[in-house]
Design a protein around this motif. Structure first.
Motif, short mmCIF file in Angstrom:
data_model
loop_
_atom_site.label_atom_id
_atom_site.label_comp_id
_atom_site.label_asym_id
_atom_site.label_seq_id
_atom_site.Cartn_x
_atom_site.Cartn_y
_atom_site.Cartn_z
N UNK A 3 0.80 -1.20 0.03
CA UNK A 3 -0.02 -0.09 -0.25
C UNK A 3 1.08 1.14 -0.17
N UNK A 4 0.44 2.05 -0.73
CA UNK A 4 1.11 3.67 -0.47
C UNK A 4 -0.15 4.69 -0.52
N UNK A 5 -0.40 5.32 0.39
CA UNK A 5 -1.01 5.75 0.93
C UNK A 5 -1.37 7.03 1.57
N UNK A 6 -1.94 8.27 2.40
CA UNK A 6 -1.23 9.08 3.12
C UNK A 6 -1.45 8.39 4.07
N UNK A 7 -0.35 8.65 5.66
CA UNK A 7 -0.04 8.71 6.81
C UNK A 7 -1.67 8.38 7.39
N UNK A 8 -2.24 10.25 7.30
CA UNK A 8 -3.26 9.69 8.31
C UNK A 8 -4.30 8.98 8.45
N UNK A 9 -4.43 8.20 7.03
CA UNK A 9 -5.62 7.42 6.87
C UNK A 9 -5.20 5.66 6.01
N UNK A 10 -3.80 6.09 6.96
CA UNK A 10 -2.63 4.17 6.61
C UNK A 10 -2.53 3.50 7.96
N UNK A 11 -3.62 2.97 8.71
CA UNK A 11 -2.98 1.95 9.87
C UNK A 11 -1.98 1.23 9.60
N UNK A 12 -1.37 1.07 10.95
CA UNK A 12 -0.13 0.12 10.56
C UNK A 12 -0.84 -1.11 10.97
N UNK A 13 -0.32 -2.11 10.41
CA UNK A 13 -0.69 -3.59 10.69
C UNK A 13 -0.51 -4.43 12.15
N UNK A 14 -0.68 -4.68 12.58
CA UNK A 14 -0.27 -5.61 13.56
C UNK A 14 1.15 -6.47 13.16
#
Length: 447
Positions: free
Chosen positions: A42-53
């Motif tokens: 995924x390449x996406x804005x940080x504010x909308x990208x949760x980091x998976x466990x």
């Protein structure tokens, strides 16, 4: 970095991301997710990208991320220290070739090639094409990297180049032949050993020239080069041609080569062949100027370079043509790639960034165009753009994390903070540098 590469999933967050296009598009405050398969998820804005466990998080605030560099013209047999002119004679090459294929020489050659590949990786190069190997040491390294037995860049390996007897590169890094059938047979030999790139010596070269005018003098006709191209293209393998004069470039293009290495000034008929080449694998050809290989010989004092008077005079003629060709290709919108001719005199394995700088200073490129040429442009030329060359979901995670913005200052490419090759990070990339060579090049290239 050697050993089995790491493949833990990770996320690079809050980065400025240079995607690799010609315009220099930059995505601000962006997160890149990389999975265990080494692919960009995924390449996406940080504010909308949760980091998976389970993903390691790398905060890149204030840093720039860009695709890994691609060097489309390397040799692995030396480190860039000045080559001994005596070893460039036919007799010297025969002696060196005999030594390199001996029980003592083969282990040395493999170790030298492995060290070169590691240096390229640590300097930020994540894909290479070798164009003239002593044997098939690059094929072996490519397979070791592909199998996960060592960390390294993606490799397109040529094996020995194909030349006429006593031609450029012969006999040290060449298979030689006289007829089109000989050339086809040698091409099949390389492919049979696993080569996935082919190189032709279409003209004489500077490093092994023994007379004035030899560099650039045509050494192979269209029929012999066409025989090589036909064999390679049947297997989907692109062909490079060492060509350093207008006549040499024209003959190689007519034969159907896919990339011209070094080059010369271009006339309208040659420009048209670059754009529409009916015998090339993809219907077009590209130029790889290798300015890094020619300019030091003409800009640095001969007592320092160690080259002969004949090599110097040949270099002056060839370099003028290379510069003209690079400018012509840029002005005409042709495909131009980045290759440095590593292992040649003063062409170290770690200075790929300098070729981008030279394209800007000497060939009219913008920094964005130079970065594109060394990433997505090179990937398209080498036929690997479906895998690498840009930062896009689904592609291999070939990435550089930089402390500054190369669009503003290409020198930040000298010391990447992090290199990622096919999803495997090199956490503290370091290269052994030659301060004396770097100082000479800095002075030579100063505007």
């Amino acid at each position: 970095m050697t050993g089995t590469p790491s493949r833990e999933p990770f996320a690079i967050t809050h980065a400025s991301v240079i995607t690799g296009d010609r315009a220099g598009t930059t995505l601000e405050d962006t997160t890149i997710l990389v999975g265990t398969a080494g692919r960009i998820e995924q390449v996406a804005p940080s504010i909308a990208t949760p980091i998976p466990d389970g993903y390691r998080m790398l905060d890149a605030t204030g840093k720039t991320v860009m695709p890994g560099l691609i060097n489309a013209h390397v040799h692995l047999f030396s480190d860039g220290r000045p080559l001994n002119p005596k070893m460039a004679t036919p007799r010297g090459q025969r002696i060196t070739a005999s030594l390199m294929h001996s029980p003592i020489g083969r282990p040395y050659l493999k170790a030298r090639a492995k060290a070169s590949v590691t240096t390229l990786l640590n300097s930020g190069v994540t894909t290479i094409r070798t164009l003239g190997d002593v044997g098939y040491e690059a094929v072996e390294l490519r397979d070791m990297i592909g199998d996960g037995r060592m960390a390294g860049p993606r490799i397109l390996a040529s094996g020995p180049l194909l030349a006429v007897p006593e031609g450029h590169g012969a006999p040290l890094i060449a298979l030689t032949g006289e007829t089109p059938d000989d050339m086809a047979r040698n091409a099949r030999t390389n492919l049979g050993h696993g080569s996935n790139a082919i190189k032709i010596a279409a003209t004489g070269g500077v490093t092994d020239a023994q007379r004035l005018g030899e560099a650039g003098s045509p050494q192979m006709d269209v029929d012999r080069m066409r025989a090589i191209c036909d064999v390679a293209h049947e297997s989907g393998v692109i062909v490079a041609a060492h060509a350093q004069s207008p006549e040499g470039v024209r003959l190689a293009l007519l034969a159907g080569v896919d990339t011209i290495e070094h080059g010369s000034e271009l006339d309208p008929s040659m420009i048209e062949l670059f754009r529409h080449n009916p015998h090339a694998l993809r219907g077009w050809s590209a130029l790889v100027p290798t300015l890094s290989a020619g300019l030091p010989m003409t800009l640095i004092d001969q007592r320092t370079t160690g080259i002969t008077d004949i090599q110097l005079e040949n270099a002056r003629t060839v370099v003028a043509g290379m510069l003209a060709g690079a400018n012509d290709a840029h002005d005409e919108g042709l495909r131009v790639g980045v290759g440095t001719d590593t292992a040649m005199t003063f062409v170290t394995q770690y200075n790929t960034w300098r070729e981008l700088d030279l394209l800007v200073k000497r060939a009219g490129f913008t920094a964005a165009e130079a970065i594109h040429a060394a990433t997505l442009g090179n990937a398209e030329i080498l036929g690997v753009s479906d895998v690498t060359g840009s930062i896009e979901t689904g592609k291999a995670a070939d990435l550089l994390v930089l402390e500054g913005d190369p669009l503003l200052d290409l020198r930040v490419l000298k010391t990447p903070a992090l290199v990622v090759a096919n999803g495997s990070p090199v956490w503290r990339p370091k290269t052994r540098r030659f301060d004396d060579i770097d100082a000479l090049l800095d002075r030579a290239y100063r505007e």
